[in-house]
Design a protein around this motif. Structure first.
Motif, PDB file in Angstrom:
ATOM      1  N   UNK A 151     -62.827 -37.891   3.580  1.00  0.00           N
ATOM      2  CA  UNK A 151     -63.419 -37.493   4.860  1.00  0.00           C
ATOM      3  C   UNK A 151     -63.271 -35.992   5.095  1.00  0.00           C
ATOM      4  N   UNK A 152     -64.359 -35.351   5.510  1.00  0.00           N
ATOM      5  CA  UNK A 152     -64.250 -33.949   5.915  1.00  0.00           C
ATOM      6  C   UNK A 152     -63.491 -33.850   7.230  1.00  0.00           C
ATOM      7  N   UNK A 153     -63.770 -34.816   8.127  1.00  0.00           N
ATOM      8  CA  UNK A 153     -63.139 -34.823   9.447  1.00  0.00           C
ATOM      9  C   UNK A 153     -62.478 -36.175   9.632  1.00  0.00           C
ATOM     10  N   UNK A 154     -61.166 -36.213   9.550  1.00  0.00           N
ATOM     11  CA  UNK A 154     -60.457 -37.480   9.663  1.00  0.00           C
ATOM     12  C   UNK A 154     -60.771 -38.142  11.006  1.00  0.00           C
ATOM     13  N   UNK A 155     -60.951 -37.334  12.044  1.00  0.00           N
ATOM     14  CA  UNK A 155     -61.139 -37.897  13.384  1.00  0.00           C
ATOM     15  C   UNK A 155     -62.481 -38.632  13.528  1.00  0.00           C
ATOM     16  N   UNK A 156     -63.417 -38.400  12.597  1.00  0.00           N
ATOM     17  CA  UNK A 156     -64.735 -39.031  12.745  1.00  0.00           C
ATOM     18  C   UNK A 156     -64.857 -40.359  11.997  1.00  0.00           C
ATOM     19  N   UNK A 157     -63.891 -40.721  11.171  1.00  0.00           N
ATOM     20  CA  UNK A 157     -63.895 -42.014  10.452  1.00  0.00           C
ATOM     21  C   UNK A 157     -64.922 -42.101   9.317  1.00  0.00           C
ATOM     22  N   UNK A 158     -65.988 -41.315   9.362  1.00  0.00           N
ATOM     23  CA  UNK A 158     -66.895 -41.281   8.205  1.00  0.00           C
ATOM     24  C   UNK A 158     -67.538 -39.893   8.138  1.00  0.00           C
ATOM     25  N   UNK A 159     -68.416 -39.693   7.164  1.00  0.00           N
ATOM     26  CA  UNK A 159     -69.023 -38.367   6.978  1.00  0.00           C
ATOM     27  C   UNK A 159     -70.423 -38.264   7.587  1.00  0.00           C
ATOM     28  N   UNK A 160     -70.758 -39.225   8.443  1.00  0.00           N
ATOM     29  CA  UNK A 160     -72.075 -39.189   9.092  1.00  0.00           C
ATOM     30  C   UNK A 160     -72.018 -38.228  10.281  1.00  0.00           C
ATOM     31  N   UNK A 317     -78.410 -33.347   3.731  1.00  0.00           N
ATOM     32  CA  UNK A 317     -77.083 -32.792   3.418  1.00  0.00           C
ATOM     33  C   UNK A 317     -76.885 -31.547   4.281  1.00  0.00           C
ATOM     34  N   UNK A 318     -76.062 -31.692   5.325  1.00  0.00           N
ATOM     35  CA  UNK A 318     -75.916 -30.602   6.298  1.00  0.00           C
ATOM     36  C   UNK A 318     -74.856 -29.599   5.897  1.00  0.00           C
ATOM     37  N   UNK A 319     -74.059 -29.936   4.883  1.00  0.00           N
ATOM     38  CA  UNK A 319     -72.927 -29.075   4.555  1.00  0.00           C
ATOM     39  C   UNK A 319     -71.739 -29.405   5.449  1.00  0.00           C
ATOM     40  N   UNK A 320     -70.802 -28.474   5.530  1.00  0.00           N
ATOM     41  CA  UNK A 320     -69.503 -28.779   6.127  1.00  0.00           C
ATOM     42  C   UNK A 320     -69.460 -28.622   7.639  1.00  0.00           C
ATOM     43  N   UNK A 321     -70.270 -27.735   8.185  1.00  0.00           N
ATOM     44  CA  UNK A 321     -70.221 -27.447   9.621  1.00  0.00           C
ATOM     45  C   UNK A 321     -71.641 -27.221  10.110  1.00  0.00           C
ATOM     46  N   UNK A 322     -71.793 -27.158  11.425  1.00  0.00           N
ATOM     47  CA  UNK A 322     -73.089 -26.779  11.971  1.00  0.00           C
ATOM     48  C   UNK A 322     -73.140 -25.270  12.142  1.00  0.00           C
ATOM     49  N   UNK A 353     -75.543 -35.766   6.955  1.00  0.00           N
ATOM     50  CA  UNK A 353     -74.276 -36.023   6.268  1.00  0.00           C
ATOM     51  C   UNK A 353     -73.475 -34.736   6.123  1.00  0.00           C
ATOM     52  N   UNK A 354     -72.158 -34.872   6.371  1.00  0.00           N
ATOM     53  CA  UNK A 354     -71.248 -33.756   6.091  1.00  0.00           C
ATOM     54  C   UNK A 354     -70.838 -33.778   4.620  1.00  0.00           C
ATOM     55  N   UNK A 355     -70.915 -32.631   3.967  1.00  0.00           N
ATOM     56  CA  UNK A 355     -70.401 -32.484   2.602  1.00  0.00           C
ATOM     57  C   UNK A 355     -69.645 -31.159   2.523  1.00  0.00           C
ATOM     58  N   UNK A 356     -68.878 -30.974   1.464  1.00  0.00           N
ATOM     59  CA  UNK A 356     -68.097 -29.743   1.319  1.00  0.00           C
ATOM     60  C   UNK A 356     -68.940 -28.626   0.716  1.00  0.00           C
ATOM     61  N   UNK A 357     -69.947 -28.199   1.470  1.00  0.00           N
ATOM     62  CA  UNK A 357     -70.828 -27.121   1.037  1.00  0.00           C
ATOM     63  C   UNK A 357     -71.125 -26.239   2.240  1.00  0.00           C
ATOM     64  N   UNK A 358     -71.752 -25.096   1.981  1.00  0.00           N
ATOM     65  CA  UNK A 358     -72.205 -24.253   3.088  1.00  0.00           C
ATOM     66  C   UNK A 358     -73.217 -25.037   3.918  1.00  0.00           C
ATOM     67  N   UNK A 359     -73.272 -24.725   5.213  1.00  0.00           N
ATOM     68  CA  UNK A 359     -74.223 -25.383   6.110  1.00  0.00           C
ATOM     69  C   UNK A 359     -75.652 -25.089   5.678  1.00  0.00           C
ATOM     70  N   UNK A 360     -76.510 -26.087   5.834  1.00  0.00           N
ATOM     71  CA  UNK A 360     -77.941 -25.827   5.734  1.00  0.00           C
ATOM     72  C   UNK A 360     -78.442 -25.470   7.133  1.00  0.00           C
ATOM     73  N   UNK A 361     -79.567 -24.784   7.185  1.00  0.00           N
ATOM     74  CA  UNK A 361     -80.159 -24.424   8.471  1.00  0.00           C
ATOM     75  C   UNK A 361     -81.603 -24.004   8.189  1.00  0.00           C
ATOM     76  N   UNK A 362     -82.186 -23.245   9.102  1.00  0.00           N
ATOM     77  CA  UNK A 362     -83.601 -22.893   8.983  1.00  0.00           C
ATOM     78  C   UNK A 362     -83.840 -21.970   7.791  1.00  0.00           C
TER      79      UNK A 362
END
Lengths: 778, 292
Positions: A151-160, A317-322, A353-362
């Protein structure tokens, strides 16, 4: 708008170019201030790790170092990186400007070094000791969704990050009535925007005046100012953002970045001017990426090629953060999924989905190229399955010109369109029938020509506000100075689009002056009224309209003044050749300068009129604009190597009325080349450890001049009804229309080998594999 | 570019350079055109304590004929090789190869000696140098020696050059009558380096019998090599399209091809065959006086 024009619609060369070509432009790195200090950023070498400790002691004592700060040192001092997107049930993954507790992508800032020169700063970066506890990296978005994934974020229970659906029409019925259902999985790879100028920030703080000035290479100076004020906890009127020349953005500078806040903070804290210039390596790792979707599409069709319904499951694939708009980008894919076709029912399900990559955006097109790619591949799949010509299948599903405004099942109202006419023209200009004959002839010789077609529509002119996260309007102030020279202040700060030229053309046209009499000023929040920025092909349609409306206000005022001087009805006055003259008696005239002078000297003004000549407009359109087009390209595939050569490209685009055809052609050319990058070359590849292995231009291939043939451009003109200029926007059209045309051409070339789909980017080894399968060419 | 700190030396004479190299040993790096060393220093993957810039050595940049051979100074740039009228008429394989390197900026800075001494497995020159059976001249404080191209490339980024030696000159033997050469290359799309680069050097008699053949291959394995199996299959035979194609299939025989993001080992092996055949066809056509 007048029908006969002197400047609007004319191919004027860019006013910007002489200074840029001569190296006289000023980019962020050109600003040198006395006592300037330089920032080096310690970045995570791990995709996913816990930070046990950060030891800055060695770096602090290195020669020339002013300060070193870790995430802990900054805890609470700077607000998180903002995200303007709001979707229901979206998990908020707020990112601090320096990592706290955990790092979640390679390149994430962990500590910051400030030193008296760039060398000392860079050397001190290597002296910061970070103790990491590596965690399992989450790289593949489908594996990220699997049970038991790290999990990228333990508090979220999943990577969605979020799930979002859009549905219109009766999909069940559509699939029940279908003669055929065609399915395909398509990958839309992750891309690096790759602006020629990387990001850069300079900040200077004047404690007496309490004024922070930030120079940043950004597409959104005003939004940046607002966000910086919030992040740094200072009043907005104490922050001034200046955007000098910007060497390309493509959406990657439509954002608020950690480094912008860090540099501003450091300038205030240290009382020294601070500079940070991104290296190319940092640009690869820590400036937003584009695209990155897995799209599973199903389409229901009738035997005659009529589309009945379309269903698409998108894994984004959104990457790690917004970053600023990260979660919103895939929703644009959903909105535009039906393309330029009448499809009674659609349903799009997005999983971010959160993944361990740079954020995607426009990134140029931002969600729309993905939609167009899906639907344009679908059209070719339908044609292939039903053994019909791809042009015919498209035409069968077009809405007719009389059906506009055309409402889509996703709830959009396409403003105006004439899709048939556009397709007819491109087929004629490309000599489509002859190309097909040539293709058949060459196939017999074992040479594989591919002909690709795409017909697209896109959503542009970003506004109205109800559909935007932060305002869908734009501002313009036009000021006629006492000497009669005109200054246009626009909130649409351009970064290569050429608005200094096109807005000057509009100014000259409306006021009867020369374009050299009109200066366009932008990108300084202390000078220009609040604006939204340049993205989403909106600068001309929204910003240009604000300019036009302000110009009309001034023309009306000048007509009143001139009418008063001449004793003529202001309604009967025309503007031209630096004069204001009577429609009926041209000799009855007053010079433009004289009328302007009267406004400032203010002795001969009509009674009750305010002196001065300045007008401001905040224009908000009632709807988006929907440019469209039809592209044909020809590729030749080398059967021995799989090498794909782009041989011919014909583009017909309709962006409504055209202010400057040179600028429009330039945008189309650039867009097509960037699309060729996505189709044939570019791919940001992370390995299983989450390391970006295409992190240098030695490994990340971008298109070069020699890869691109002559691009033939033509236009149809269908004015937009949503703004008085009738313009639609063209900044992203090429990128949106061309990627599917290119892939369709490659698939077409490989049709004799039984190939029905090839994923992006088409690499030659993959083509070579497809061509040497035991299946013989038919 | 912000490399780690280093001490910079710019010797004026070869003797001075050799003394510096001897003194600093493997803590020193030689800088010629900088197109291999500087990118590594930029990423701090190379962090030499001493950089010895050869750019100011006088008399190391030349292309001339000496005793029937062509001799080229190690500091001659790719652009100079590409433009040399002498090479174009007497050894066109080298200008043809130089023209395939990088872009104009790279060719204006990069040097023949720098490229050969660096021995990047995907560099272009090694294929041509092997096919031309050139000789490398290496100098040290104890004198000079020559190394045959065949022996020069030892492994990835490794040559026969010993510590303390500087590559000073490349010598090209004259081409025989009825000889043709060609360089055929598959570019890596990002860097422009060779995924496969094949230089062919063919001498044929009037009947089309192949009297001499040398094939240099770069990009495929960890070092550039002579495709001996190809040469053996062709030597003394009358050239036919089938013979060339069959021989070319052995272009990567005995080689363990590299595999990376841009090309798998299998693809490299197959492309070695394709580009060897193409190079042989062009070289032979020219040897026989036909247009390639």
């Amino acid at each position: 708008m007048a029908t006969a024009t002197r400047y609007i619609g004319k191919p004027m060369k860019r006013k910007e170019d002489p200074r840029l070509i001569q190296g006289l432009g000023h980019y962020v790195d050109d600003f040198q201030l006395a006592g300037m200090h330089y920032v080096g950023i310690v970045r995570s070498p791990h995709a996913h790790a816990r930070i046990r400790s950060v030891d800055t002691s060695k770096a602090r004592t290195a020669p020339g170092v002013a300060t070193v700060l870790s995430g802990e040192d900054l805890r609470g001092a700077i607000g998180p990186i903002p995200c303007a997107a709001q979707l229901p049930d979206m998990k908020m993954a707020l990112r601090p400007v320096l990592a706290l507790d955990k790092v979640r992508f390679v390149g994430e800032p962990v500590a910051v070094v400030v030193a008296a020169d760039r060398y000392a700063a860079r050397d001190a970066v290597d002296l910061v000791e970070v103790d990491y506890e590596p965690l399992t990296p989450v790289v593949n978005p489908e594996k990220a969704l699997a049970k038991g994934a790290a999990l990228l974020y333990e508090q979220f229970k999943d990577n969605v990050a979020y799930r979002w659906e859009l549905e219109g029409g009766d999909l069940k019925k559509a699939f029940k009535q279908a003669d055929k259902v065609i399915r395909q999985r398509m990958l839309n790879q992750r891309l690096i925007p790759m602006a020629m100028e990387p990001r850069g920030v300079v900040a200077d703080y004047k404690p007496g005046e309490k004024q922070l000035t930030v120079w940043s290479s950004t597409q959104i100076p005003h939004l940046l100012r607002t966000q910086l004020a919030a992040m740094l906890g200072v009043p907005e009127h104490s922050v001034r953002v200046i955007t000098p020349e910007v060497g390309g953005g493509f959406g990657s500078k439509l954002n608020v970045y950690a480094e912008e806040a860090l540099v501003g903070y450091l300038a205030m804290k240290l009382g020294k001017p601070i500079k940070w210039i991104e290296s190319r390596r940092e640009n690869f790792l820590a400036t937003i990426h584009g695209r990155d979707q897995i799209d599973d599409v199903e389409v229901a069709v009738k035997r005659d090629g009529t589309l009945l319904g379309l269903r698409c499951k998108v894994i984004a694939d959104l990457g790690a953060y917004y970053q600023l708009l990260t979660p919103l980008i895939p929703t644009l894919t959903a909105l535009m999924i039906s393309g330029c076709y009448k499809i009674p029912a659609v349903r799009v399900e997005i999983t971010g989905v959160f993944t361990n990559k740079m954020a995607t955006d426009a990134y140029r097109g931002a969600g729309r190229p993905e939609a167009t790619y899906i639907i344009e591949r679908v059209m070719d799949l339908v044609a292939a399955e039903l053994k019909k010509d791809p042009a015919g299948v498209r035409r069968k599903n077009f809405p007719q010109a009389k059906e506009f405004p055309f409402t889509t099942p996703t709830g959009l109202a396409y403003d105006s369109g004439g899709y048939d006419k556009c397709l007819d023209l491109v087929l004629k200009k490309a000599n489509y029938k002859k190309l097909r004959q040539e293709q058949a002839k060459l196939r017999k010789q074992g040479r594989y020509l591919g002909i690709g077609l795409s017909t697209y529509v896109e959503i542009c002119g970003m506004g109205p506000s109800s559909a935007m996260p932060a305002g869908g309007w734009e501002s313009a102030t036009v000021r006629v100075e006492p000497t009669g020279k005109v200054n246009i202040l626009t909130g649409s700060s351009p970064h290569g689009q050429g608005q200094e030229t096109s807005f000057a053309q509009v100014g000259a046209e409306v006021l009867g002056l020369d374009p050299d009499d009109v200066q366009v000023t932008h990108g300084d929040t202390a000078i220009v009224p609040y604006g939204i920025g340049t993205f989403g092909s909106r600068a001309t349609a929204v910003g240009g309209t604000a300019v036009y409306k302000s110009l009309l206000k001034l023309r009306d005022k000048l007509a009143l003044i001139a009418g008063h001087i001449l004793g003529e009805d202001p309604q009967k006055l025309l503007f031209g050749e630096h004069k204001i003259f009577s429609k009926s008696a041209a000799k009855k005239s007053v010079s433009f300068a004289e009328a302007v002078g009267a406004a400032y000297v203010a002795k001969t003004l009509p009674p009750g009129m305010e002196p001065g000549l300045e007008a401001t407009t905040f224009f908000e359109p009632s709807n988006f604009t929907y440019p469209f087009g039809a592209h044909v390209c020809v590729v030749q595939v080398d059967a021995e190597t799989g090498d794909v050569k782009l041989q011919k490209y014909v583009a017909v685009d309709d962006c409504g009325n055209v202010l400057n055809p040179l600028l429009v052609d330039g945008q189309i050319h650039g867009g097509i080349v960037q699309a060729a990058g996505q189709a044939l070359l570019e791919e940001a590849v992370y390995d299983e450890q989450g390391q970006l292995i295409t992190g240098e231009l030695m490994d990340y291939a971008i298109p070069r001049a020699a890869d691109i043939p002559w691009i033939e451009t033509h236009r149809t003109v269908t004015p937009s009804p949503v703004n008085p200029l009738g313009v639609k926007g063209v900044g992203e059209a090429g990128t949106i229309g061309a990627t599917p045309a290119l892939i369709n051409a490659v698939v077409d070339a490989l049709a004799p080998f039984g190939v029905r789909h090839v994923d992006l980017p088409v690499k030659r080894e993959r083509v070579w594999q497809l061509m040497r399968k035991p299946r013989r060419a038919k | 570019m912000i490399p780690t700190p280093f001490e910079y030396h710019a010797p004026r004479t070869l003797e001075e350079a050799l003394r510096l190299v001897e003194r600093h040993g493997d803590e020193a790096k030689l800088l010629a055109g900088g197109h291999s060393l500087l990118p590594l220093m930029k990423l701090r993957l190379a962090a030499p304590r001493f950089v010895i810039d050869l750019g100011r050595l006088r008399g190391m940049s030349y292309i001339r004929e000496e005793g029937g051979r062509i001799v080229i100074g190690a500091l001659t740039t790719h652009a100079e090789v590409e433009a040399s009228a002498l090479l174009r008429s007497k050894c066109p394989l080298l200008p043809e190869t130089a023209a395939e390197i990088g872009d104009i900026q790279v060719r204006n800075r990069g040097t023949l000696g720098g490229s050969l001494a660096h021995a990047d497995p995907a560099a272009d020159y090694p294929a041509a140098i092997l096919a031309l059976e050139a000789e490398m001249v290496a100098a040290s404080t104890s004198g000079t020696r020559t190394i045959a191209a065949r022996d020069f490339f030892v492994d990835m980024l490794t040559t026969q050059l010993r510590p303390g030696e500087i590559l000073t000159q490349v010598r090209i033997p004259p081409l025989a009558l009825r000889t043709g050469t060609a360089y055929c290359k598959l570019h890596q799309p990002a860097s422009g380096f060779a995924i496969v680069g094949v230089a062919a050097h063919v001498t044929a008699d009037r009947s089309g019998k192949i009297e001499a053949v040398a094939v240099g291959v770069t990009g495929v394995g960890p070092k550039a090599y002579r495709a001996e199996a190809v040469e053996k299959a062709l030597h003394g035979k009358k050239a036919t399209p089938k013979l060339l194609a069959d021989a070319a299939r052995q272009a990567a025989q005995g080689v363990d091809p590299l595999s990376d993001l841009h090309a798998s080992a299998e693809y490299r092996r197959e492309m070695a065959a394709v580009f060897t055949r193409r190079a042989l066809e062009r070289a032979l056509a020219w040897a026989q006086g036909k247009k390639a």
